[in-house]
Motif scaffolding. Structure first.
Motif, PDB file in Angstrom:
ATOM      1  N   ASP A  10      36.220  55.130  45.005  1.00 38.80           N
ATOM      2  CA  ASP A  10      36.133  55.840  44.816  1.00 38.80           C
ATOM      3  C   ASP A  10      34.894  56.961  45.820  1.00 38.80           C
ATOM      4  N   ASP A  11      33.739  56.332  45.312  1.00 39.83           N
ATOM      5  CA  ASP A  11      32.607  56.801  45.982  1.00 39.83           C
ATOM      6  C   ASP A  11      33.019  57.078  48.042  1.00 39.83           C
ATOM      7  N   GLN A  12      33.751  56.091  48.116  1.00 39.55           N
ATOM      8  CA  GLN A  12      33.597  56.065  49.702  1.00 39.55           C
ATOM      9  C   GLN A  12      34.929  57.600  50.519  1.00 39.55           C
ATOM     10  N   TYR A  13      34.720  58.676  49.141  1.00 37.51           N
ATOM     11  CA  TYR A  13      36.498  59.293  49.605  1.00 37.51           C
ATOM     12  C   TYR A  13      35.070  60.838  49.141  1.00 37.51           C
ATOM     13  N   THR A  14      33.959  60.578  50.564  1.00 39.89           N
ATOM     14  CA  THR A  14      33.400  62.265  50.676  1.00 39.89           C
ATOM     15  C   THR A  14      32.971  62.990  51.584  1.00 39.89           C
ATOM     16  N   PRO A  15      32.847  64.359  52.217  1.00 39.83           N
ATOM     17  CA  PRO A  15      32.974  65.024  53.339  1.00 39.83           C
ATOM     18  C   PRO A  15      32.276  64.383  54.440  1.00 39.83           C
ATOM     19  N   ASP A  16      30.523  63.808  53.713  1.00 43.06           N
ATOM     20  CA  ASP A  16      30.024  63.074  54.798  1.00 43.06           C
ATOM     21  C   ASP A  16      30.329  61.768  55.496  1.00 43.06           C
ATOM     22  N   ALA A  17      31.332  60.952  54.127  1.00 48.21           N
ATOM     23  CA  ALA A  17      32.303  59.678  55.316  1.00 48.21           C
ATOM     24  C   ALA A  17      33.206  60.608  56.274  1.00 48.21           C
ATOM     25  N   VAL A  18      33.543  61.462  55.964  1.00 51.42           N
ATOM     26  CA  VAL A  18      34.280  61.958  56.590  1.00 51.42           C
ATOM     27  C   VAL A  18      34.158  62.163  58.044  1.00 51.42           C
ATOM     28  N   VAL A  19      32.482  62.969  58.089  1.00 52.48           N
ATOM     29  CA  VAL A  19      31.940  63.289  59.396  1.00 52.48           C
ATOM     30  C   VAL A  19      31.600  62.093  59.629  1.00 52.48           C
ATOM     31  N   SER A  20      31.409  61.083  59.354  1.00 56.35           N
ATOM     32  CA  SER A  20      30.788  60.133  59.966  1.00 56.35           C
ATOM     33  C   SER A  20      31.552  59.543  61.130  1.00 56.35           C
ATOM     34  N   GLY A  50      35.045  62.448  38.953  1.00 60.60           N
ATOM     35  CA  GLY A  50      33.623  63.650  39.175  1.00 60.60           C
ATOM     36  C   GLY A  50      33.503  62.705  40.149  1.00 60.60           C
ATOM     37  N   ARG A  51      33.784  62.158  41.219  1.00 62.25           N
ATOM     38  CA  ARG A  51      32.998  61.510  42.458  1.00 62.25           C
ATOM     39  C   ARG A  51      33.009  61.891  43.729  1.00 62.25           C
ATOM     40  N   LEU A  52      34.086  63.267  43.975  1.00 68.39           N
ATOM     41  CA  LEU A  52      33.849  64.584  45.081  1.00 68.39           C
ATOM     42  C   LEU A  52      32.635  65.272  45.321  1.00 68.39           C
ATOM     43  N   PRO A  53      32.233  65.445  45.893  1.00 71.88           N
ATOM     44  CA  PRO A  53      30.838  66.551  46.742  1.00 71.88           C
ATOM     45  C   PRO A  53      32.214  67.404  46.733  1.00 71.88           C
ATOM     46  N   SER A  54      31.157  69.077  46.160  1.00 75.77           N
ATOM     47  CA  SER A  54      32.316  69.691  47.440  1.00 75.77           C
ATOM     48  C   SER A  54      32.453  69.910  49.070  1.00 75.77           C
ATOM     49  N   PRO A  55      32.315  69.863  49.687  1.00 76.98           N
ATOM     50  CA  PRO A  55      32.575  69.676  51.070  1.00 76.98           C
ATOM     51  C   PRO A  55      32.094  71.421  51.249  1.00 76.98           C
ATOM     52  N   ARG A  56      31.879  72.257  50.399  1.00 79.85           N
ATOM     53  CA  ARG A  56      30.883  73.193  50.847  1.00 79.85           C
ATOM     54  C   ARG A  56      30.171  73.219  51.810  1.00 79.85           C
TER      55      ARG A  56
END
Length: 276
Positions: free
Chosen positions: A75-85, A198-204
């Motif tokens: 779950d902690d690898q689904y983040t906006p920062d990971a997508v951008v990378s 509860g592990r998804l940071p905001s993409p905003r």
């Protein structure tokens, strides 16, 4: 028309590959398209953008956890920062150093802003479609998840997409075609699982309007007048904050403005991409 590849973008563990649909076209006229959802795939955006193929090179990936890209990550690898990378690596492996144009749709519009601010040397022009720079007002419409305990995983994501068809497509005579398009989407529920855990940071991006204004990247806000997910009034509120930004609000169109008004929607995209 589309070539399909799996592009390694992260060594892991576990390793991540992005499914990429791409077309031929001039390398210096590349358009990277970021889908929304995020638990959808890119396919619902192929039309009418496929008409740009040849005059532009289209790159249409499925994000991590989506479509035919790598799933089953923690779950902690689904983040906006990971997508951008992932996207920066994707561009390194599929383009030269020439900046690309980026179109982000809905949730993908938020990711596109993060990409432009994180790697400004890679983004030439930015189109934020059916999304927003400013936060929407509270109480806006979002996904309609059916209250059915038997629906879980991708079946739940799919059911929510179909349940939102009348909200997302303004023209009643376009909804059958939209539902047919939804039937071809390879839905997942990876990001939904992370959200509920509860592990998804905001993409905003905080203070996005001022940061994009300082960046100076040419910007188009492309919207449907009847969008209930990201109200169209956000376009008028944003334009004074970003000098030089353009706004196009299409009448008789809702969140899926490219479905409601494909011709003027594509014309707005093409005209902006041809601008200096």
């Amino acid at each position: 028309m589309f070539t399909e590849d799996l592009i390694p973008v992260a060594s892991g563990p576990p390793p991540v590959e992005l499914y990429l649909a791409s077309t031929a076209g001039p390398p210096d006229r590349t358009l990277l398209v970021l889908h929304g959802g995020p638990d959808w795939d890119h396919s619902y955006l192929r039309e009418p953008l496929d008409r740009l193929a040849g005059t532009h090179r289209l790159l249409m990936p499925d994000l991590r956890g989506c479509g035919r890209s790598t799933r089953g990550l923690p779950d902690d690898q689904y983040t906006p920062d990971a997508v951008v990378s992932d996207l920066v690596t994707l561009l390194e492996r599929t383009t030269d150093a020439t900046p690309v144009d980026v179109l982000g749709f809905s949730y993908g519009g938020l990711l596109a802003q993060l990409l432009a601010l994180t790697a400004p040397d890679r983004v030439r022009r930015l189109i934020i479609a059916s999304s927003s720079v400013l936060p929407p007002p509270p109480g806006g419409a979002g996904p309609r998840f059916p209250d059915d305990p038997a629906l879980t995983g991708p079946a739940l994501t799919r059911a929510a997409a179909f349940a939102g068809a009348e909200q997302d497509v303004w023209s009643a005579d376009r909804r059958a075609e939209y539902r047919a398009r939804l039937a071809r989407v390879r839905f997942s529920a990876e990001w939904l699982r992370a959200l509920r855990a509860g592990r998804l940071p905001s993409p905003r991006v905080p203070d996005a309007a001022h940061r994009l204004a300082a960046l100076g990247t040419p910007l188009l806000l492309l919207h449907g007048a009847h969008d209930r997910t990201f109200p169209a009034g956000l376009v008028a509120d944003t334009l004074p904050l970003i000098p030089g930004a353009r706004g196009v609000v299409l009448p008789r169109a809702a969140h899926m403005a490219h479905i409601d008004q494909p011709e003027p929607w594509l014309a707005a995209v093409a005209q902006f991409l041809e601008s200096s």
